[in-house]
Design a protein around this motif. Structure first.
Motif, mmCIF file in Angstrom:
data_model
loop_
_atom_site.group_PDB
_atom_site.id
_atom_site.type_symbol
_atom_site.label_atom_id
_atom_site.label_comp_id
_atom_site.label_asym_id
_atom_site.label_seq_id
_atom_site.Cartn_x
_atom_site.Cartn_y
_atom_site.Cartn_z
ATOM 1 N N ILE A 43 72.004 -108.357 14.967
ATOM 2 C CA ILE A 43 71.433 -109.507 15.079
ATOM 3 C C ILE A 43 70.264 -109.485 16.461
ATOM 4 O O ILE A 43 70.657 -109.147 17.356
ATOM 5 C CB ILE A 43 72.319 -110.599 15.676
ATOM 6 N N SER A 44 69.020 -109.355 16.182
ATOM 7 C CA SER A 44 68.103 -109.343 16.979
ATOM 8 C C SER A 44 67.346 -110.487 17.799
ATOM 9 O O SER A 44 66.457 -110.393 18.273
ATOM 10 C CB SER A 44 66.902 -108.680 16.343
ATOM 11 N N ASP A 45 67.921 -111.781 17.178
ATOM 12 C CA ASP A 45 67.436 -113.066 18.017
ATOM 13 C C ASP A 45 67.578 -112.779 19.632
ATOM 14 O O ASP A 45 68.413 -112.074 20.010
ATOM 15 C CB ASP A 45 68.136 -114.169 17.475
ATOM 16 N N TYR A 46 66.552 -113.320 20.079
ATOM 17 C CA TYR A 46 66.604 -113.094 21.567
ATOM 18 C C TYR A 46 67.846 -113.683 22.288
ATOM 19 O O TYR A 46 68.412 -112.941 23.080
ATOM 20 C CB TYR A 46 65.580 -113.812 22.325
ATOM 21 N N GLU A 47 68.437 -114.935 21.832
ATOM 22 C CA GLU A 47 69.816 -115.441 22.321
ATOM 23 C C GLU A 47 70.963 -114.356 22.127
ATOM 24 O O GLU A 47 71.823 -114.328 22.972
ATOM 25 C CB GLU A 47 70.132 -116.487 21.798
ATOM 26 N N ALA A 48 70.954 -113.441 20.889
ATOM 27 C CA ALA A 48 72.015 -112.698 20.527
ATOM 28 C C ALA A 48 71.601 -111.249 21.505
ATOM 29 O O ALA A 48 72.793 -110.647 22.177
ATOM 30 C CB ALA A 48 71.824 -112.144 19.091
ATOM 31 N N ARG A 49 70.635 -110.780 21.770
ATOM 32 C CA ARG A 49 70.311 -109.654 22.309
ATOM 33 C C ARG A 49 70.611 -109.829 23.910
ATOM 34 O O ARG A 49 70.987 -108.977 24.718
ATOM 35 C CB ARG A 49 68.931 -109.236 22.334
ATOM 36 N N THR A 50 70.433 -110.974 24.286
ATOM 37 C CA THR A 50 70.731 -111.037 26.029
ATOM 38 C C THR A 50 72.017 -112.012 25.943
ATOM 39 O O THR A 50 72.386 -112.201 27.411
ATOM 40 C CB THR A 50 69.554 -112.151 26.493
ATOM 41 N N LEU A 51 72.943 -111.817 25.296
ATOM 42 C CA LEU A 51 74.341 -112.394 25.278
ATOM 43 C C LEU A 51 75.176 -111.304 26.303
ATOM 44 O O LEU A 51 75.054 -110.101 26.392
ATOM 45 C CB LEU A 51 75.161 -112.425 24.088
ATOM 46 N N ASP A 52 75.942 -111.989 27.318
ATOM 47 C CA ASP A 52 76.733 -111.061 28.234
ATOM 48 C C ASP A 52 77.859 -110.650 27.377
ATOM 49 O O ASP A 52 78.081 -111.213 26.384
ATOM 50 C CB ASP A 52 77.028 -111.927 29.737
ATOM 51 N N SER A 53 78.778 -110.005 27.958
ATOM 52 C CA SER A 53 79.799 -109.621 27.337
ATOM 53 C C SER A 53 81.087 -110.613 27.164
ATOM 54 O O SER A 53 81.585 -110.332 25.915
ATOM 55 C CB SER A 53 80.704 -108.238 28.361
ATOM 56 N N PRO A 54 81.266 -111.577 27.838
ATOM 57 C CA PRO A 54 82.231 -112.527 27.518
ATOM 58 C C PRO A 54 81.564 -113.424 26.354
ATOM 59 O O PRO A 54 82.445 -113.907 25.335
ATOM 60 C CB PRO A 54 82.243 -113.418 28.847
ATOM 61 N N GLY A 55 80.060 -113.561 26.344
ATOM 62 C CA GLY A 55 79.691 -114.237 25.032
ATOM 63 C C GLY A 55 79.737 -113.704 24.041
ATOM 64 O O GLY A 55 80.135 -114.005 22.650
ATOM 65 N N ARG A 56 79.742 -112.191 23.964
ATOM 66 C CA ARG A 56 79.722 -111.448 22.661
ATOM 67 C C ARG A 56 81.202 -111.275 22.253
ATOM 68 O O ARG A 56 81.462 -111.270 21.299
ATOM 69 C CB ARG A 56 79.257 -109.753 22.981
ATOM 70 N N ALA A 57 82.229 -111.328 23.150
ATOM 71 C CA ALA A 57 83.599 -111.302 23.171
ATOM 72 C C ALA A 57 83.824 -112.703 22.239
ATOM 73 O O ALA A 57 84.662 -112.692 21.367
ATOM 74 C CB ALA A 57 84.418 -111.243 24.208
ATOM 75 N N ALA A 58 83.050 -113.853 22.705
ATOM 76 C CA ALA A 58 83.589 -115.001 22.068
ATOM 77 C C ALA A 58 83.133 -115.078 20.690
ATOM 78 O O ALA A 58 83.874 -115.823 19.858
ATOM 79 C CB ALA A 58 82.896 -116.092 23.012
ATOM 80 N N VAL A 59 82.024 -114.735 20.423
ATOM 81 C CA VAL A 59 81.429 -114.535 19.057
ATOM 82 C C VAL A 59 82.415 -113.765 17.997
ATOM 83 O O VAL A 59 82.910 -114.282 17.016
ATOM 84 C CB VAL A 59 79.926 -113.974 18.857
ATOM 85 N N ALA A 60 82.851 -112.568 18.630
ATOM 86 C CA ALA A 60 83.752 -111.652 17.924
ATOM 87 C C ALA A 60 85.043 -112.446 17.661
ATOM 88 O O ALA A 60 85.500 -112.290 16.520
ATOM 89 C CB ALA A 60 83.994 -110.474 18.556
ATOM 90 N N ASP A 61 85.630 -112.853 18.646
ATOM 91 C CA ASP A 61 86.890 -113.804 18.418
ATOM 92 C C ASP A 61 86.892 -114.828 17.419
ATOM 93 O O ASP A 61 87.769 -115.039 16.746
ATOM 94 C CB ASP A 61 87.165 -114.226 19.814
ATOM 95 N N TYR A 62 85.646 -115.553 17.726
ATOM 96 C CA TYR A 62 85.543 -116.734 16.578
ATOM 97 C C TYR A 62 85.595 -116.178 15.226
ATOM 98 O O TYR A 62 86.080 -116.985 14.284
ATOM 99 C CB TYR A 62 84.165 -117.444 16.925
#
Length: 399
Positions: free
Chosen positions: A165-184
């Motif tokens: 996912i190359s959207d700017y909002e996706a590229r700049t997510l921090d680790s907790p944000g990425r973990a939240a998406v994965a956990d969801y």
């Protein structure tokens, strides 16, 4: 054909492949958008050479440098890393990660406890249906629930799929944000010693789970017939362990063991048993309100390698890289077309470069389709980046 592929000829074929067929221009444009606002040189590339020689922290300034590096090193595998605050080949010890596509890695080996047609590295069109379900569910969630648009789907080259996912909002997510998406997106929990790994509770199902079940239901009967989840005593035993109520479990066991071994017939019998049991035990059904849905999810829902998504430092194979064991190209595909993919029709470096191969014409056509799919994504991403930069510029001028 795939059977004629010989890993020993890879060093001779790769320079020709990288020169004629690898979409270098599109690749660099894709990375450039994914780097923005950092320069392309701040992106880490990694090459795996012959004899498993591993090179990390490589970088390029432009397409010309990339072409030169490909020809000089002739990588057997090409991986992509994060974007740093400096050129990774110069300051890798002090470099700070600034951006990284949000990525997902779905591997069929993680389905080995439920798939029966293949195990480990082996893959066939039957178990590919698990990837079809995964792709449709994840793609819908990323678009509908998170609003992402620049989503690239890539065949891994052997036994799975990758999502970038190359959207700017996706590229700049921090680790907790990425973990939240994965956990969801994770519904299957627990280790190999846990029999029942999906627990949906007794409240109304979340809309994302209902949407996922609609996708699963499209393919469920076919997957049950292909995998024969209930056809042997061992498989039936594993299935019965997912039924939490002892009375229902015993009833289902007795009924299914008297039947022929057809899994689809046994499944339908179980559904009838469950529905009848719930009618007769209204007070006890609350804890099993979504048992059928939970079992469907445990068999068919995507199994994500969440560590790949959560971390910044994990490298992921590049689109159009060659898998050194299979010779297959990591082709880009559209999620709507995942169900139409045939594994023996995925281009290999051998068939693409051997005009006498019986699969040459078909594989050449499929390769062009994959490049076109990539091109469409890159064009769309470039437009989105242009709009974002213009909006940012206008916002800064207002202040």
């Amino acid at each position: 054909m795939v059977g004629q592929y010989d890993e020993n000829v890879l060093p001779d074929m790769l320079p020709v492949y990288y020169t004629r067929l690898f979409p270098q221009n599109l690749f660099c444009r894709w990375l450039s958008c994914g780097n923005s606002p950092q320069p392309l040189s701040n992106r880490e590339l990694s090459f795996t050479l012959a004899d498993d020689v591993y090179l990390r922290y490589l970088s390029i300034n432009n397409q010309k440098e990339f072409f030169t590096l490909l020809q000089k090193k002739c990588p057997h595998k090409l991986d992509i890393g994060a974007v740093y605050n400096t050129k990774p080949s110069v300051g890798r010890h002090d470099a700070v990660v600034l951006a990284r596509e949000l990525v997902f890695d779905i591997d069929l080996t993680d389905y080995d406890e439920v798939r029966t047609c293949c195990q480990e590295a082996k893959v066939c069109d039957k178990c590919w249906k698990f990837m079809v379900v995964a792709c449709e569910i994840i793609n819908a969630a990323l678009k509908d629930d998170f609003g992402f648009q620049s989503i690239l789907w890539v065949f891994s080259g052997r036994r799975g799929i990758h999502c970038w996912i190359s959207d700017y909002e996706a590229r700049t997510l921090d680790s907790p944000g990425r973990a939240a998406v994965a956990d969801y997106l994770c519904l299957i929990m627990g280790g190999e010693n846990q029999s029942k790994k999906v627990h949906l509770g007794s409240d109304n199902l979340h809309s994302s789970i209902r949407r996922a079940l609609i996708v699963i239901d499209k393919y469920f009967d076919d997957i049950v017939q292909d995998q024969e989840f209930l056809s042997t005593s061992d498989r039936l035993k594993s299935f019965l362990k997912m039924i939490p109520d002892e009375a229902l479990r015993k009833q289902v066991q007795e009924n299914l063991e008297r039947m022929p071994t057809s899994s689809i017939d046994r499944w339908k019998c179980f559904v009838n048993n469950y529905n009848q049991f719930c009618k007769e035990n209204l007070h006890g059904m609350r804890k099993m309100k979504y048992l059928i849905e939970e079992i469907k999810i445990q068999y068919c829902y995507p199994r994500l390698d969440v560590n790949v998504t959560k971390g910044f430092n994990h490298l992921l194979k590049s689109p159009f890289s060659i898998h050194p064991k299979t010779g297959k190209v990591s082709v880009v595909f559209k999620p709507d077309n995942a169900k139409d993919i045939k594994l023996d029709e995925i281009p290999t470096i051998y068939t693409l470069l051997d005009d006498s191969s019986s699969d040459n014409v078909q594989h050449q056509t499929n390769m062009r389709t994959a490049v076109k799919n990539f091109q469409e994504l890159v064009f769309s991403l470039e437009k989105a980046e242009a709009v974002r930069r213009k909006t940012e510029a206008n916002t800064s001028l207002e202040f």
